[in-house]
Enzyme design. Sequence first.
Site, short mmCIF file in Angstrom:
data_model
loop_
_atom_site.label_atom_id
_atom_site.label_comp_id
_atom_site.label_asym_id
_atom_site.label_seq_id
_atom_site.Cartn_x
_atom_site.Cartn_y
_atom_site.Cartn_z
N ARG A 97 0.86 -1.31 0.15
CA ARG A 97 -0.10 -0.05 0.04
C ARG A 97 0.87 1.32 -0.03
O ARG A 97 2.27 1.30 0.61
CB ARG A 97 -1.11 -0.26 1.01
CG ARG A 97 -1.50 -0.77 1.36
CD ARG A 97 -3.04 -0.64 2.66
NE ARG A 97 -2.57 -1.07 4.11
CZ ARG A 97 -2.30 -0.07 4.41
NH1 ARG A 97 -2.20 1.38 4.50
NH2 ARG A 97 -0.69 -0.53 5.63
N TYR A 139 -1.04 -3.77 -6.77
CA TYR A 139 -0.64 -4.49 -5.64
C TYR A 139 -1.75 -4.26 -4.47
O TYR A 139 -2.40 -3.59 -4.07
CB TYR A 139 0.93 -4.06 -5.14
CG TYR A 139 1.09 -5.28 -4.37
CD1 TYR A 139 1.70 -5.90 -4.44
CD2 TYR A 139 1.09 -4.91 -2.47
CE1 TYR A 139 2.91 -7.17 -4.25
CE2 TYR A 139 1.19 -6.34 -1.99
CZ TYR A 139 2.23 -7.19 -2.77
OH TYR A 139 3.06 -8.15 -1.66
N LYS A 198 -9.49 -2.66 1.62
CA LYS A 198 -9.09 -1.76 2.37
C LYS A 198 -9.96 -0.25 1.79
O LYS A 198 -10.38 -0.02 2.68
CB LYS A 198 -7.95 -1.24 2.31
CG LYS A 198 -6.86 -2.10 2.29
CD LYS A 198 -7.17 -2.12 4.27
CE LYS A 198 -7.12 -3.55 5.39
NZ LYS A 198 -5.62 -4.23 4.89
N HIS A 240 -10.31 -2.98 11.48
CA HIS A 240 -9.43 -3.49 11.08
C HIS A 240 -9.35 -4.43 11.96
O HIS A 240 -7.84 -4.59 12.77
CB HIS A 240 -7.86 -2.41 10.75
CG HIS A 240 -7.09 -3.41 9.99
ND1 HIS A 240 -5.86 -2.62 9.94
CD2 HIS A 240 -6.91 -4.38 9.38
CE1 HIS A 240 -4.96 -2.89 9.22
NE2 HIS A 240 -6.06 -3.90 9.15
N SER A 255 -1.36 -2.91 10.00
CA SER A 255 -1.04 -3.73 9.18
C SER A 255 0.86 -4.67 9.56
O SER A 255 1.79 -4.10 10.13
CB SER A 255 -0.43 -2.92 8.27
OG SER A 255 -1.86 -2.56 8.18
N CYS A 288 0.87 -6.60 11.93
CA CYS A 288 1.32 -6.65 13.59
C CYS A 288 0.95 -7.78 14.23
O CYS A 288 0.97 -7.55 15.54
CB CYS A 288 0.97 -5.66 14.07
SG CYS A 288 2.00 -3.72 13.62
N ASP A 314 -8.71 -9.79 9.01
CA ASP A 314 -8.65 -8.29 8.63
C ASP A 314 -9.06 -7.52 8.71
O ASP A 314 -8.90 -6.70 9.34
CB ASP A 314 -8.28 -8.84 7.00
CG ASP A 314 -6.68 -7.20 6.37
OD1 ASP A 314 -6.20 -6.45 7.56
OD2 ASP A 314 -6.97 -6.43 5.84
N ARG A 373 3.43 -12.42 -0.26
CA ARG A 373 1.99 -12.20 0.34
C ARG A 373 1.52 -13.30 0.22
O ARG A 373 1.68 -13.69 -1.13
CB ARG A 373 0.94 -11.25 0.83
CG ARG A 373 1.48 -9.87 1.23
CD ARG A 373 0.21 -9.26 1.63
NE ARG A 373 0.59 -8.21 2.43
CZ ARG A 373 -0.20 -7.72 4.05
NH1 ARG A 373 -0.81 -8.65 3.81
NH2 ARG A 373 0.72 -6.90 4.76
#
Length: 595
Positions: free
Chosen positions: A70, A211, A220, A240, A262, A264, A287, A379
């Site tokens: 991002r 991406y 998001k 989130h 993000s 974490c 998420d 990812r």
Amino acid sequence: MPALTKNEKLNNWIKETAEMCRPDDIYLCNGTKEEYNLMIEKLKASGSAIPLKKRPNSYLFRSDPSDVARIEDHTFISTSSKDEAGPTNNWIDPVELKNTMKNLYKGCMKGRTMYVIPFSMGPVGSPISKIGVEITDSPYVVISMHVMTRVSSRVIELLNAGEDFIPCLHSIGAPLDKGQTDVQWPCAPIEKKYISHFPEENLIWSYGSGYGGNALLGKKCLGLRIASAIARREGWMAEHMVILRLTNPEGKQYHIAAAFPSACGKTNLAMMLPSVKGWKCECIGDDIAWMKIGADGRLYAINPESGFFGVATGTSYDTNPMAMDTLKENVIFTNCALTDDGDVWWEGINDDVPSHLIDWKGQDWTPESKGDAAHPNARFTAPASQCPVICKDWENPNGVPIDIFIFGGRRSSVVPLVYEAFSWDHGVFLGATAASETTFANIGEVGSLRRDPFAMKPFCSYNMGDYFQHWLNMGDRLGSKAPRIFYVNWFRKNHDGRFLWPGFSDNSRALKWMCERIDGKVGAKKSAIGLLPVDRGLDLNGIGLSPKNMEELMEVDLKEWKAEIPDIEKHFAVFGNRLPERLKKQLKELAERLG
Ligand code: GTP
Ligand code: SPV
Ligand code: MN
């Protein structure tokens, strides 16, 4: 152009977009396996998809080095007034931003097919679900949306019946001239990338990146940015957060929703195998949580997604075996390394580092090479249904009732392993002041400490001061049925820079403590920052940590905490009169308790 659907708004939008972007073809997606395979054939032919010999129906993609995460600096919230977007968002006037982007979109799909992807966020037909339609010129986005959202003819039927939708326009921004051969990962240069949101008209315009959260617009952009604005207007929450179900040895269920920034630890927490005996964890989402108050006054959560777009790096059978078992087949890997026998590899996947790999940039790599073999933000994209511990209720249209909220982040110092808020208002204060070291999930500085309220700094599309008030209002409505609030930090380090806490499956020990707190089974001691476990309240059976280590992990150093106060004051000051009085009061009380 023939009308593609019976939905007039959709047909008009498709037509206008085609006139602006000038694609060679238009294709309406239906989400079938055949369609997936068709896209894969296309992606294989163009050299973008690398089939993996070791994993059936799985492919590796390598992005352009400019397009690996991002990009918060290029993410915009475009509301009629700057104040509405608030101090935590990049704002551009909608008229100006639309002008700029229309110029970029002009002819941007030349030489490509324009895909129209109707999708549902949440189980089709659930009262909490929302329909979106993404227009994109990227077949990689099409296959990713197949996994991450529900793309199906049932959604088209709902649209045909006149259901409204959220338009999500995406282009990689790389038109092809006649005869021009495509590159492996077409995208626009960084200065032309725009991830734009118009929350007042439920509209998303993304340009230049292929991406993750920049391009899979259900996630998001819709799932958090547009949804957070709708949720405030309609009185619900888009957060989130992971959602999980914990079951104790007696069979009692607890539903936990946890917000970490993000990279974490959400995915890891969501599908953890508890190390505490007799406790079971099941995954509902990793998420995003959409939550509404139910008829019984409790807060019910659904996972609007249908797949995981998870961080590969560090994922292993030791740290996250359930993720590893999810990744055996039908997976899209992006920016992982490739082994000589046709499998993916990333740093931390196991202890043996192969003597030769192809790195994420497509170059030969040996252990002597400079740099990582996999990009740190590499990812996997995998169907949630493949997770061995997916909860049988993960697609329940009514959601699951939340008992516990957890906030947290990456703090190498200051913040102890686990503590409980004194009250809802104090919990909201903990969320509002959460700070975390930045990660590779965003293009920018890594490892710098920043306030990331509720792990929503990059995702709340309206004035964050109003968002704090929204949390307070939800608490007022929930009253005694509000979830209890806790704060955790799995990432505290000792003086040698090593993690003090083993993390992963041992995080179940903190979760068990929370469940026993709400059942009144364990006590807590009051500290200046919140309620801490009392001796032996935290189940440390078999963990093998020295008492000194535990002491360091749980330490609340008043001097360090006093030093947080001016930083919190600075953080709060930017919200001006949008900062709720109730949070000012919490800050004052914290300062008083610290003495
Ligand atoms: P996003 O998908 O970006 O929202 O990330 P996330 O919050 O789901 O984070 P994820 O679970 O993917 O974890 C990110 C990184 O942190 C991975 O490399 C994990 O191995 C690591 N990690 C997760 N949980 C723990 C933990 O308890 N302790 C330690 N030390 N590392 C962890
Ligand atoms: C995050 O950054 O929080 C993610 C990855 O979950 S992305 O989908 O790229 O936003
Ligand atoms: Mn995330």
